[in-house]
Design a protein around this motif. Structure first.
Motif, PDB file in Angstrom:
ATOM      1  N   VAL A 112      -2.751  13.305  48.456  1.00  0.00           N
ATOM      2  CA  VAL A 112      -2.484  12.213  47.525  1.00  0.00           C
ATOM      3  C   VAL A 112      -3.725  11.333  47.421  1.00  0.00           C
ATOM      4  CG1 VAL A 112      -0.984  10.262  46.959  1.00  0.00           C
ATOM      5  CG2 VAL A 112      -0.042  12.241  48.205  1.00  0.00           C
ATOM      6  N   HIS A 113      -4.380  11.378  46.267  1.00  0.00           N
ATOM      7  CA  HIS A 113      -5.520  10.494  46.007  1.00  0.00           C
ATOM      8  C   HIS A 113      -4.946   9.173  45.509  1.00  0.00           C
ATOM      9  CE1 HIS A 113      -9.399   9.420  43.762  1.00  0.00           C
ATOM     10  NE2 HIS A 113      -9.594   9.242  45.055  1.00  0.00           N
ATOM     11  N   GLY A 114      -4.279   8.496  46.442  1.00  0.00           N
ATOM     12  CA  GLY A 114      -3.568   7.257  46.182  1.00  0.00           C
ATOM     13  C   GLY A 114      -2.749   6.920  47.410  1.00  0.00           C
ATOM     14  N   ALA A 115      -1.690   6.157  47.198  1.00  0.00           N
ATOM     15  CA  ALA A 115      -0.869   5.668  48.314  1.00  0.00           C
ATOM     16  C   ALA A 115       0.437   6.445  48.435  1.00  0.00           C
ATOM     17  CB  ALA A 115      -0.558   4.180  48.118  1.00  0.00           C
ATOM     18  N   ILE A 116       0.973   6.430  49.658  1.00  0.00           N
ATOM     19  CA  ILE A 116       2.296   6.967  49.966  1.00  0.00           C
ATOM     20  C   ILE A 116       3.096   5.840  50.617  1.00  0.00           C
ATOM     21  CG2 ILE A 116       1.549   9.351  50.181  1.00  0.00           C
ATOM     22  CD1 ILE A 116       2.217   7.411  53.320  1.00  0.00           C
ATOM     23  N   ARG A 117       4.360   6.098  50.904  1.00  0.00           N
ATOM     24  CA  ARG A 117       5.178   5.160  51.679  1.00  0.00           C
ATOM     25  C   ARG A 117       6.092   5.968  52.587  1.00  0.00           C
ATOM     26  NH1 ARG A 117       9.356   1.923  48.113  1.00  0.00           N
ATOM     27  NH2 ARG A 117      11.104   3.316  48.394  1.00  0.00           N
ATOM     28  N   ASP A 118       6.767   5.325  53.493  1.00  0.00           N
ATOM     29  CA  ASP A 118       7.654   5.994  54.460  1.00  0.00           C
ATOM     30  C   ASP A 118       6.857   6.874  55.430  1.00  0.00           C
ATOM     31  OD1 ASP A 118       9.897   4.853  53.155  1.00  0.00           O
ATOM     32  OD2 ASP A 118       9.996   6.551  51.750  1.00  0.00           O
ATOM     33  N   ARG A 119       5.777   6.334  55.936  1.00  0.00           N
ATOM     34  CA  ARG A 119       4.893   7.078  56.842  1.00  0.00           C
ATOM     35  C   ARG A 119       5.628   7.650  58.048  1.00  0.00           C
ATOM     36  NH1 ARG A 119      -0.914   5.177  56.238  1.00  0.00           N
ATOM     37  NH2 ARG A 119      -1.256   6.199  58.221  1.00  0.00           N
ATOM     38  N   SER A 120       6.532   6.885  58.646  1.00  0.00           N
ATOM     39  CA  SER A 120       7.201   7.373  59.855  1.00  0.00           C
ATOM     40  C   SER A 120       8.072   8.587  59.537  1.00  0.00           C
ATOM     41  CB  SER A 120       8.018   6.271  60.523  1.00  0.00           C
ATOM     42  OG  SER A 120       9.036   5.808  59.655  1.00  0.00           O
ATOM     43  N   GLU A 121       8.711   8.618  58.377  1.00  0.00           N
ATOM     44  CA  GLU A 121       9.484   9.796  57.971  1.00  0.00           C
ATOM     45  C   GLU A 121       8.566  11.000  57.763  1.00  0.00           C
ATOM     46  OE1 GLU A 121      12.239   9.214  54.670  1.00  0.00           O
ATOM     47  OE2 GLU A 121      12.311   7.073  55.183  1.00  0.00           O
ATOM     48  N   MET A 122       7.458  10.781  57.097  1.00  0.00           N
ATOM     49  CA  MET A 122       6.525  11.876  56.804  1.00  0.00           C
ATOM     50  C   MET A 122       5.933  12.477  58.071  1.00  0.00           C
ATOM     51  SD  MET A 122       4.508  10.577  53.466  1.00  0.00           S
ATOM     52  CE  MET A 122       5.363  10.107  51.985  1.00  0.00           C
ATOM     53  N   ALA A 123       5.711  11.649  59.063  1.00  0.00           N
ATOM     54  CA  ALA A 123       5.121  12.128  60.317  1.00  0.00           C
ATOM     55  C   ALA A 123       6.013  13.129  61.031  1.00  0.00           C
ATOM     56  CB  ALA A 123       4.818  10.943  61.235  1.00  0.00           C
ATOM     57  N   ARG A 124       7.310  13.106  60.740  1.00  0.00           N
ATOM     58  CA  ARG A 124       8.251  14.020  61.391  1.00  0.00           C
ATOM     59  C   ARG A 124       8.497  15.311  60.603  1.00  0.00           C
ATOM     60  NH1 ARG A 124      10.764   8.881  62.183  1.00  0.00           N
ATOM     61  NH2 ARG A 124      12.214   9.280  60.468  1.00  0.00           N
ATOM     62  N   LEU A 125       7.932  15.418  59.424  1.00  0.00           N
ATOM     63  CA  LEU A 125       8.187  16.583  58.576  1.00  0.00           C
ATOM     64  C   LEU A 125       7.228  17.737  58.865  1.00  0.00           C
ATOM     65  CD1 LEU A 125       8.739  14.832  55.128  1.00  0.00           C
ATOM     66  CD2 LEU A 125      10.474  15.809  56.645  1.00  0.00           C
ATOM     67  N   PRO A 126       7.695  18.972  58.714  1.00  0.00           N
ATOM     68  CA  PRO A 126       6.821  20.137  58.870  1.00  0.00           C
ATOM     69  C   PRO A 126       6.017  20.367  57.586  1.00  0.00           C
ATOM     70  CG  PRO A 126       9.028  20.884  58.361  1.00  0.00           C
ATOM     71  CD  PRO A 126       9.088  19.373  58.482  1.00  0.00           C
ATOM     72  N   LEU A 127       5.202  19.373  57.241  1.00  0.00           N
ATOM     73  CA  LEU A 127       4.453  19.370  55.994  1.00  0.00           C
ATOM     74  C   LEU A 127       3.117  18.689  56.235  1.00  0.00           C
ATOM     75  CD1 LEU A 127       4.716  19.861  52.834  1.00  0.00           C
ATOM     76  CD2 LEU A 127       5.440  17.456  52.706  1.00  0.00           C
ATOM     77  N   GLY A 128       2.058  19.272  55.711  1.00  0.00           N
ATOM     78  CA  GLY A 128       0.758  18.608  55.751  1.00  0.00           C
ATOM     79  C   GLY A 128       0.702  17.567  54.652  1.00  0.00           C
ATOM     80  N   ILE A 129       0.287  16.362  54.996  1.00  0.00           N
ATOM     81  CA  ILE A 129       0.150  15.303  53.989  1.00  0.00           C
ATOM     82  C   ILE A 129      -1.121  14.520  54.298  1.00  0.00           C
ATOM     83  CG2 ILE A 129       1.154  13.258  52.887  1.00  0.00           C
ATOM     84  CD1 ILE A 129       3.894  14.216  54.010  1.00  0.00           C
ATOM     85  N   LYS A 130      -1.975  14.415  53.294  1.00  0.00           N
ATOM     86  CA  LYS A 130      -3.154  13.561  53.382  1.00  0.00           C
ATOM     87  C   LYS A 130      -3.070  12.547  52.257  1.00  0.00           C
ATOM     88  CE  LYS A 130      -6.532  16.419  55.757  1.00  0.00           C
ATOM     89  NZ  LYS A 130      -6.918  15.486  56.801  1.00  0.00           N
TER      90      LYS A 130
END
Length: 172
Positions: free
Chosen positions: A109-127
């Motif tokens: 994401v060339h921008g912002a995300i939200r819900d970081r703590s939820e994303m940290a638990r997912l089996p998904l790469g996110i930058k």
């Protein structure tokens, strides 16, 4: 790392989670790859991921992001060019969960995300560049599968992208 492992791509690992280290890959392939110098943060549960590029260009509107991540990802990496805006989040926990459930290897994401703590638990790469709790617009503005450029690096749909703790590489 063997040349076979590098060239195997999504056929060898449809989930885009094989151990491919960007520094080793760059040592082997050099100028066949572009390196993104922007310092993206790793916010997903996987720090190493790769796959063929899919793209969305949309600034401060995540309706297309929600629609595309609801489709089968087939091990692809979704590159969202929000032109670096941090004013609103382009992806939150629900959309990230849909991406994980639908077989996406990762999202850049060339921008912002939200819900970081939820994303940290997912089996998904996110930058992402950062986070902002503010929701984005939901009007559907933008374009899917267009060639996008981030930091002078061109992301073409179908090109392979590789991500890890050191950064992001994409095929020329």
């Amino acid at each position: 790392m063997s040349e076979q492992a590098i060239n195997a791509g999504p056929a060898a690992d449809a989930a885009g989670t094989a151990e491919i280290l960007t520094a080793d890959l760059y040592d082997e392939r050099g100028e066949q790859l572009q390196s993104v110098s922007v310092q993206f943060q790793s916010v997903g549960g996987r720090t190493r991921f790769h796959g063929p590029v899919r793209t969305i260009h949309s600034v401060e509107d995540n309706a297309l992001v929600k629609a595309v991540t609801a489709e089968p990802g087939d091990g692809a990496v979704l590159v969202i060019d929000g032109e670096g805006s941090l004013r609103t989040a382009l992806m939150g926990g629900n959309i990230a969960q849909a991406a994980a459930d639908n077989g996406w290897a990762g999202v850049i994401v060339h921008g912002a995300i939200r819900d970081r703590s939820e994303m940290a638990r997912l089996p998904l790469g996110i930058k992402a560049l950062g986070s902002n709790p503010k929701k984005s617009a939901k009007e559907g503005a933008g374009e899917v599968d267009a060639v996008v450029t981030i930091d002078g690096v061109v992301f073409r749909p179908g090109a392979m992208v590789f991500c890890d703790e050191d950064g992001i590489l994409v095929e020329r």
